[in-house]
Design a protein around this motif. Structure first.
Motif, mmCIF file in Angstrom:
data_model
loop_
_atom_site.group_PDB
_atom_site.id
_atom_site.type_symbol
_atom_site.label_atom_id
_atom_site.label_comp_id
_atom_site.label_asym_id
_atom_site.label_seq_id
_atom_site.Cartn_x
_atom_site.Cartn_y
_atom_site.Cartn_z
ATOM 1 N N GLU A 28 13.567 -2.308 -3.258
ATOM 2 C CA GLU A 28 12.600 -1.358 -2.572
ATOM 3 C C GLU A 28 11.777 -2.147 -1.736
ATOM 4 O O GLU A 28 11.476 -1.840 -0.682
ATOM 5 C CB GLU A 28 11.894 -0.698 -3.783
ATOM 6 C CG GLU A 28 10.714 0.407 -3.389
ATOM 7 C CD GLU A 28 10.018 0.678 -4.522
ATOM 8 O OE1 GLU A 28 10.354 0.580 -5.679
ATOM 9 O OE2 GLU A 28 8.926 1.163 -4.250
ATOM 10 N N GLU B 273 11.519 -1.537 2.441
ATOM 11 C CA GLU B 273 10.030 -1.427 3.144
ATOM 12 C C GLU B 273 9.822 -2.681 4.216
ATOM 13 O O GLU B 273 9.058 -2.318 5.206
ATOM 14 C CB GLU B 273 8.891 -1.158 1.947
ATOM 15 C CG GLU B 273 8.762 0.026 1.444
ATOM 16 C CD GLU B 273 7.602 -0.129 0.712
ATOM 17 O OE1 GLU B 273 6.838 -0.784 0.620
ATOM 18 O OE2 GLU B 273 7.428 1.060 -0.436
ATOM 19 N N MET C 166 8.458 2.406 5.157
ATOM 20 C CA MET C 166 8.040 3.089 4.001
ATOM 21 C C MET C 166 8.876 4.341 4.110
ATOM 22 O O MET C 166 9.207 5.093 2.768
ATOM 23 C CB MET C 166 6.697 3.173 3.683
ATOM 24 C CG MET C 166 6.332 3.821 2.381
ATOM 25 S SD MET C 166 4.608 4.501 2.372
ATOM 26 C CE MET C 166 3.456 3.122 2.412
ATOM 27 N N ASP C 167 9.205 4.971 5.126
ATOM 28 C CA ASP C 167 9.604 6.411 5.246
ATOM 29 C C ASP C 167 10.970 6.426 4.722
ATOM 30 O O ASP C 167 11.599 7.121 3.834
ATOM 31 C CB ASP C 167 9.700 6.715 6.776
ATOM 32 C CG ASP C 167 10.111 8.089 7.070
ATOM 33 O OD1 ASP C 167 9.786 8.956 5.878
ATOM 34 O OD2 ASP C 167 10.447 8.472 8.207
ATOM 35 N N SER D 171 12.206 4.054 2.773
ATOM 36 C CA SER D 171 12.172 3.623 1.164
ATOM 37 C C SER D 171 11.882 4.927 0.388
ATOM 38 O O SER D 171 12.479 5.018 -0.610
ATOM 39 C CB SER D 171 11.089 2.549 1.024
ATOM 40 O OG SER D 171 11.001 2.515 -0.413
ATOM 41 N N ASP D 172 10.825 5.791 0.931
ATOM 42 C CA ASP D 172 10.690 6.933 0.402
ATOM 43 C C ASP D 172 11.957 7.852 0.024
ATOM 44 O O ASP D 172 11.836 8.520 -0.782
ATOM 45 C CB ASP D 172 9.391 7.680 1.123
ATOM 46 C CG ASP D 172 8.904 8.893 0.348
ATOM 47 O OD1 ASP D 172 8.821 8.938 -0.740
ATOM 48 O OD2 ASP D 172 8.807 10.049 0.983
ATOM 49 N N LEU E 253 14.286 6.496 -2.597
ATOM 50 C CA LEU E 253 13.594 6.541 -3.719
ATOM 51 C C LEU E 253 13.576 8.148 -4.313
ATOM 52 O O LEU E 253 13.401 8.526 -5.511
ATOM 53 C CB LEU E 253 12.421 5.867 -4.073
ATOM 54 C CG LEU E 253 12.411 4.539 -4.066
ATOM 55 C CD1 LEU E 253 11.059 3.949 -3.837
ATOM 56 C CD2 LEU E 253 13.384 3.792 -5.207
ATOM 57 N N ARG F 196 4.159 11.267 1.281
ATOM 58 C CA ARG F 196 4.833 9.981 0.913
ATOM 59 C C ARG F 196 4.160 8.876 -0.084
ATOM 60 O O ARG F 196 4.752 8.661 -1.112
ATOM 61 C CB ARG F 196 5.403 8.940 2.118
ATOM 62 C CG ARG F 196 6.904 9.665 2.808
ATOM 63 C CD ARG F 196 7.088 8.651 3.762
ATOM 64 N NE ARG F 196 6.390 8.611 4.792
ATOM 65 C CZ ARG F 196 6.087 9.055 6.042
ATOM 66 N NH1 ARG F 196 6.876 10.367 6.073
ATOM 67 N NH2 ARG F 196 5.467 8.694 6.850
ATOM 68 N N ARG G 293 3.894 10.581 -3.339
ATOM 69 C CA ARG G 293 5.119 10.292 -4.157
ATOM 70 C C ARG G 293 5.104 8.880 -4.534
ATOM 71 O O ARG G 293 5.694 8.759 -5.772
ATOM 72 C CB ARG G 293 6.192 10.662 -3.165
ATOM 73 C CG ARG G 293 6.650 12.127 -3.094
ATOM 74 C CD ARG G 293 7.864 12.376 -2.569
ATOM 75 N NE ARG G 293 8.114 12.050 -1.157
ATOM 76 C CZ ARG G 293 7.854 12.774 -0.235
ATOM 77 N NH1 ARG G 293 7.374 14.017 -0.171
ATOM 78 N NH2 ARG G 293 8.249 12.283 1.132
ATOM 79 N N LYS G 294 4.858 7.837 -3.978
ATOM 80 C CA LYS G 294 5.144 6.659 -4.321
ATOM 81 C C LYS G 294 4.150 6.371 -5.307
ATOM 82 O O LYS G 294 4.609 5.474 -6.397
ATOM 83 C CB LYS G 294 4.591 5.501 -2.989
ATOM 84 C CG LYS G 294 4.867 4.169 -3.212
ATOM 85 C CD LYS G 294 4.521 3.308 -2.014
ATOM 86 C CE LYS G 294 4.574 1.882 -2.142
ATOM 87 N NZ LYS G 294 5.834 1.296 -2.327
ATOM 88 N N ARG H 71 5.507 7.681 -8.154
ATOM 89 C CA ARG H 71 6.589 6.749 -8.830
ATOM 90 C C ARG H 71 6.097 5.572 -9.700
ATOM 91 O O ARG H 71 6.553 5.391 -10.622
ATOM 92 C CB ARG H 71 7.609 6.470 -7.864
ATOM 93 C CG ARG H 71 8.548 7.506 -7.334
ATOM 94 C CD ARG H 71 9.634 6.859 -6.810
ATOM 95 N NE ARG H 71 9.158 6.466 -5.010
ATOM 96 C CZ ARG H 71 9.029 7.020 -4.028
ATOM 97 N NH1 ARG H 71 9.475 8.110 -4.159
ATOM 98 N NH2 ARG H 71 8.545 6.358 -2.870
#
Lengths: 191, 561
Positions: A10, A14, A19-20, A22-23, A26, B15, B18-19, B22
């Motif tokens: 992860e 990133e 992060m996009d 990665s998001d 996930l 985002r 959501r992170k 999580r």
């Protein structure tokens, strides 16, 4: 598969992309864990493959190259978490020689029931080369190769060393690696 | 443009949400896993503590074990050893840790172990046998040993020093051999003496009567000469009997200090071969118990008592051997029949009691068990010499033997050992017939003659009458004490035979001494050579004896009395 691998992956995504991505990775519905990984948990290795495929496709990166690069990053993360395991060995050959006989023994003591790949030493020439037989139930020969590069990088000899790979099984579950630490023109394989 | 930026911000926020979600879920999962692991660790810690305690107990037990236990590494160097193992070889544990096991063996034994034992150990994983170790001080240690290979290539060695056991086995074999020889000698001796005794009695009767006849035929030269020839012939016959030289090597003269515990343990080891499975032997023996006696005779007695006990119990029961300074408090039964031989005294140094739970000695046989060739079990091949050995032991002068028996309850033999031998009383001088001078005849002396043989008794009575003494002859020694005590006019002298039924001459003499210490006693026997000179006896005369010599002996005895 140990949660540290997922958390490291992860961070790797990133740091190298966004992060996009990665998001998105996930949030994949195939992840039964919901993408909430902890370093101390265990998760199916198929979830790692699902995430790796997503990142490879999204970033248009060959998956084998992606996993090798991640392997190198993973070695640094692991060495940071367990420095005592690394600093006991003066050279990368010394460390690679004891993966099966010492490091994996200690890992099994810490994490009972862990399923680890095997790294059997086929031959060794002092501190200049070693031949290892890798075998696993999981198709992670690329990850193993990346980890070896990470090891060479950790000892500062990545630029002058080589890792030669001979796949015994095409699915990445069995390969023979020859690692040579050179002091001249550099490595054969620069991933 | 503004809308697009707003959408981007919204997307980023979503985002991040959501992170965050999580991360929250991951934290909860991590906490759950941590709690689970913590609980698991707590349980494991408890288990570990228990195992550590168990290991400590085990280690302590191994350290305290009397058997030697040692561990070696793959190179044969000791990495653990309990004190018993090191002590067996006269080393300390510290001296041997790190040393190779080969230090504990001589060159030849190391060679044997290397060529024979270790190949078998390697192929079978374990080896059991005996080895000859070498102590630090150079002594050979006979070891019973079990070697087991460890997965690491090292060894576990469990061993026991059996040198003492081997020594005792050798001692038992030697003692067994001497016992068999003693049994044969005792049989030959007893039989030979019985025959010699009877012949001597006959010769004494002929000789005595011939002597009296010579007095009567003083004026008839031819017949006097013929009777004289008879007398000479009887003396020669007596010499022939004496020349047979029937002696026993294991007699009661050879007294020496004996370790009673060692002797009983060895005796029981010998007796183990004839012990029925259903019989239990219980011992209560102090570590240090020393007596002065004859080793072979005592062993014969104990073995014969134990053997008789085994036979009396019909395969099931208990034999108890107890050694103490006092008698058992527990009586054998309310109504016991008893028999004894020897002289009972105060303060025995050790008392040996052997009690069985057998059928007991039959009432009509009890009085005879110490007699020669008397057996209660002729069908079992009894020689009749087993318990006779007890009388021999009592004759040694420092043992008193008692038997208690009750029908269907059992039998108890009690052997009381005394420090001093009765005959060695230095306060009274030993008088010898040959060294004493003549004294005036004392006609009218009252003499009690004790001899079970009528021929000899009557002949002696006649001879003493001719010499103007006043003899009373009695053939049953059991009546002697009563006669002495009840006599209106006290006796001045006792002349007694040695071998008689019920009470022998030596025992009788001791009993007479206990009621009349001043009364002189002459032993007159065909086996006079077997008797040790003692202050108890005024003289010891060998049958047959001339009348003149008898007269001299009587006068000497009485004049010194």
């Amino acid at each position: 598969m140990k949660g540290i691998v997922f958390r490291s992956f992860e961070s790797f995504v990133e740091a190298n992309w966004s992060m996009d991505i990665s998001d998105g990775m996930l949030s994949l519905p195939e992840l039964r864990s919901g993408g909430a990984f902890t370093t101390v948990g265990y998760y199916p290795h198929t979830e790692f493959l699902t995430m790796a495929i997503y990142v490879a496709e999204t970033t248009e990166t060959p998956i084998n190259l992606l996993v090798k690069r991640f392997g190198t990053a993973l070695f640094h993360d692991l060495a940071g978490l367990h420095p005592e395991m690394v600093k006991s060995y003066a050279s990368p050959i010394d460390l690679l020689a004891v993966i099966e006989s010492v490091i994996h023994v200690d890992v099994r003591k810490l994490y009972t029931g862990t399923e680890l790949p095997r790294f059997d030493v086929l031959s060794r020439d002092a501190n200049t080369s070693i031949k290892l037989d890798y075998s696993s139930k999981r198709p992670f020969a690329d990850l193993a190769e990346g980890l070896m590069w990470g090891c060479l990088d950790h000892y500062g000899v990545k630029e002058t060393s080589s890792v030669m790979r001979d796949d015994v099984a095409a699915d990445g579950t069995h390969s023979v690696f020859t690692v040579e630490v050179k002091h001249g023109d550099g490595a054969v394989d620069r991933h | 443009m503004e809308t697009a930026r707003s959408t981007d911000i919204d997307g980023t926020l979503k985002r991040l949400e959501r992170k965050l979600q999580r991360e929250r879920l991951a934290r909860e999962e991590a906490e759950r896993l941590l709690e689970e692991k913590s609980s698991e660790l707590y349980s494991l810690n408890g288990l570990l503590q228990t195992q550590v305690r168990d290991i400590e107990v085990l280690r302590h037990s191994i350290d305290m074990a009397t058997d030697g236990i040692a561990l070696t590494d793959g190179d044969g160097a000791f990495i653990y050893m309990n004190p018993a193992h090191a002590g067996m070889f006269a080393y300390t544990v510290e001296e041997l840790l790190g040393q190779s096991w080969t230090i504990l063996y001589g060159e030849a034994e190391n060679e044997r172990l290397g060529e024979i034992v270790f190949p078998r150990l390697q192929s079978e994983g374990t080896w059991r046998g005996e080895t000859y170790g070498l102590s630090k001080t150079g002594f050979t240690i006979i070891q019973e040993i079990v070697l087991t290979l460890l997965p690491s290539g090292g060894l576990i060695c469990a061993t026991r020093d059996i040198s003492a056991r081997r020594k005792r086995e050798i001692y038992a074999r030697d003692l067994e051999g001497r016992l068999q020889k003693a049994e044969r000698e005792a049989a030959l001796f007893t039989l030979g003496n019985a025959v010699a005794h009877d012949f001597n009695n006959l010769i004494a009767a002929i000789s005595g009567n011939a002597a009296m006849l010579k007095t009567a035929l003083r004026n008839d030269f031819d017949n006097y000469h013929r009777v004289n020839q008879i007398e000479i012939a009887t003396r020669q016959a007596a010499n022939v009997i004496r020349s047979l030289n029937i002696e026993r090597s294991n007699d009661t003269q050879n007294l020496a200090p004996i370790d009673l515990a060692e002797l009983i343990q060895t005796g029981l080891q010998i007796a183990e071969a004839i012990k029925p499975k259903g019989i239990q032997v219980i011992t209560d023996i102090p570590v240090e118990a020393e007596i002065i006696s004859n080793e072979v005779v005592v062993t014969r007695c104990l073995l014969n008592i134990v053997k008789n006990a085994f036979e009396a119990m019909n395969g099931v029961g208990t034999v108890t051997l107890r050694v103490a300074t006092t008698c058992s408090v527990m009586a054998l039964a309310d109504n016991v029949r008893t028999l004894a031989t020897g002289v009972k005294r105060e303060d025995p140094i050790w008392i040996v009691e052997i009690t069985d739970t057998g059928s007991g000695v039959p009432e009509n046989k009890l009085d005879h068990i110490f007699e020669d060739f008397f057996t209660t079990k002729p069908k079992l091949g009894g020689s009749g010499l087993g318990l006779q050995a007890l009388r021999t032991l009592a004759d040694s002068g420092n043992v008193f033997v008692e038997v208690e028996t009750a029908e269907n309850v059992g039998t108890r033999f009690r052997l009381s050992f005394y420090k001093d031998v009765l005959r060695a009383d230095p306060s009274l001088p030993i008088r010898s017939l040959r060294t004493e001078g003549q004294s005036k005849p004392r006609a009218g002396l009252r003499i009690l003659l004790v001899d079970d043989n009528a021929l000899v008794g009557r002949m002696l009575e006649d001879a003493l009458l001719q010499m103007k003494f006043l003899p009373d002859w009695i053939n049953d020694p059991r009546a002697v004490l009563r006669l002495i005590e009840s006599a209106k006019k006290p006796y001045d002298l006792i002349i007694t035979d040695l071998s008689m039924p019920y009470i022998d001459g030596q025992n009788l003499s001791r009993q007479i001494r206990s009621i009349r210490p001043d009364l002189p006693i002459i032993i007159y026997s065909g086996q006079a050579s077997l008797i040790e000179p003692s202050s108890i006896y005024a003289a010891i005369l060998q049958k047959p004896i001339g009348m003149d010599a008898l007269g001299v002996a009587i006068r000497n005895a009485v004049s010194k009395g």
